[in-house]
Design an enzyme around this catalytic site. Structure first.
Site, PDB file in Angstrom:
ATOM      1  N   SER A 154     -27.101  -3.202  41.965  1.00  0.00           N
ATOM      2  CA  SER A 154     -27.256  -1.958  41.932  1.00  0.00           C
ATOM      3  C   SER A 154     -28.143  -1.355  42.752  1.00  0.00           C
ATOM      4  O   SER A 154     -29.093  -2.097  43.297  1.00  0.00           O
ATOM      5  CB  SER A 154     -27.413  -1.220  40.497  1.00  0.00           C
ATOM      6  OG  SER A 154     -27.598   0.120  40.561  1.00  0.00           O
ATOM      7  N   TYR A 186     -31.058  -1.559  32.056  1.00  0.00           N
ATOM      8  CA  TYR A 186     -30.295  -1.760  33.174  1.00  0.00           C
ATOM      9  C   TYR A 186     -30.902  -1.882  34.355  1.00  0.00           C
ATOM     10  O   TYR A 186     -30.635  -2.888  34.957  1.00  0.00           O
ATOM     11  CB  TYR A 186     -29.503  -0.351  33.394  1.00  0.00           C
ATOM     12  CG  TYR A 186     -28.370  -0.201  34.498  1.00  0.00           C
ATOM     13  CD1 TYR A 186     -27.149  -0.851  34.267  1.00  0.00           C
ATOM     14  CD2 TYR A 186     -28.771   0.282  35.539  1.00  0.00           C
ATOM     15  CE1 TYR A 186     -26.131  -0.713  35.235  1.00  0.00           C
ATOM     16  CE2 TYR A 186     -27.695   0.220  36.796  1.00  0.00           C
ATOM     17  CZ  TYR A 186     -26.676  -0.419  36.521  1.00  0.00           C
ATOM     18  OH  TYR A 186     -25.457  -0.498  37.376  1.00  0.00           O
TER      19      TYR A 186
END
Length: 260
Positions: free
Chosen positions: A142, A155
């Site tokens: 990401s 995350y």
């Protein structure tokens, strides 16, 4: 076809980014194992690929379970005669400020994103090394593999960790002809992202429209979401690249949100 004669296993491939990568790989000639916690959905995606003339297999896989990963990998190898590509894509999202995160949710996030990447990588490497065919390991990271955002401590931690894992795999796998890379997308309109919009609106005290405009797309150059196909084409690029020149590298696909 760029992947003719290759076989791939993609985790979390029954929907979203994983499904788009699976469909793209199949169109390019790869035999694709659709590995997902939802076995019915995995089979449904495999059926779509079959209907389009491709080759696919649904595989039940909980990426946090060592036995499930090893069994799923063995099933894919038995069906396809080996594995050339792993796309480690399975993931979830839970958003809270750090002081409100439960330890259980922290552990769940790291288990799916990091333990899952480790277990599938280890299982895949064993087959790649023994076959002598080499291969490509691709992690779906990401922009949060590069920078932080509010409310996403586990995350961000996990996605940063994928960069480190990829570099180790690249170094250890080099003598076996195995390369490793990370794709770092910006926000993609998947169910995972759609779920975050009202959650972040509530946590930040702003409207859902402002979450999209002022949080998710604020740093992009064009105010656009990254698309499923943007990510799938990048995954195809890494899987089909003709040499080891790019091993250990990450590529940001974010409409200019993050640059390096």
């Amino acid at each position: 076809m760029k992947l003719q004669g290759k076989s791939a296993i993609i985790t979390g491939a029954a929907s979203g980014i994983g499904k788009e990568i699976a469909m793209t790989y199949a169109r390019e000639g790869a035999k694709v194992a659709i590995a997902d916690l939802n076995f019915d959905a995995a089979n449904a995606t495999a059926d779509e690929i079959h209907a389009a003339g491709g080759q696919a297999l649904g595989v039940a896989m909980d990426v946090t379970s060592e036995d499930a990963v090893n069994d799923g990998m063995a099933a894919a190898v038995a069906a396809f005669g080996g594995v050339d590509i792993l796309v480690s894509n399975a993931g979830i999202q839970i958003v809270h400020p750090i002081e409100e995160f439960t330890h259980a949710d922290w552990q769940k996030m790291l288990a799916i994103h990091l333990d899952g990447a480790f277990l599938t990588t280890r299982a895949c490497l064993r087959h790649m090394y023994s076959s002598g065919r080499g291969g490509s390991i691709i992690y779906i990271g990401s922009v949060h593999s590069k920078e932080a955002s509010l409310l996403k401590a586990p995350y961000v931690t996990a996605k940063h960790g994928l960069i480190g894992l990829s570099k180790v795999v690249a170094k250890e796998g080099a003598k076996h002809g195995v390369r490793a890379n990370v794709i770092c997308p910006g926000f993609v309109r998947t169910p995972l992202v759609d779920k975050q919009i009202p959650e972040q609106a509530k946590a930040l005290g702003i409207s859902e429209a402002d979450v999209i405009k002022k949080v998710m797309l604020k740093e992009t150059l064009d105010g656009e979401f990254t698309t499923l196909q943007d990510v799938a084409e990048t995954a195809l690029f890494f899987a089909s690249f003709p040499s080891n020149a790019l091993t250990g590298q990450s590529l940001i696909v974010s409409h200019g949100w993050f640059m390096e």
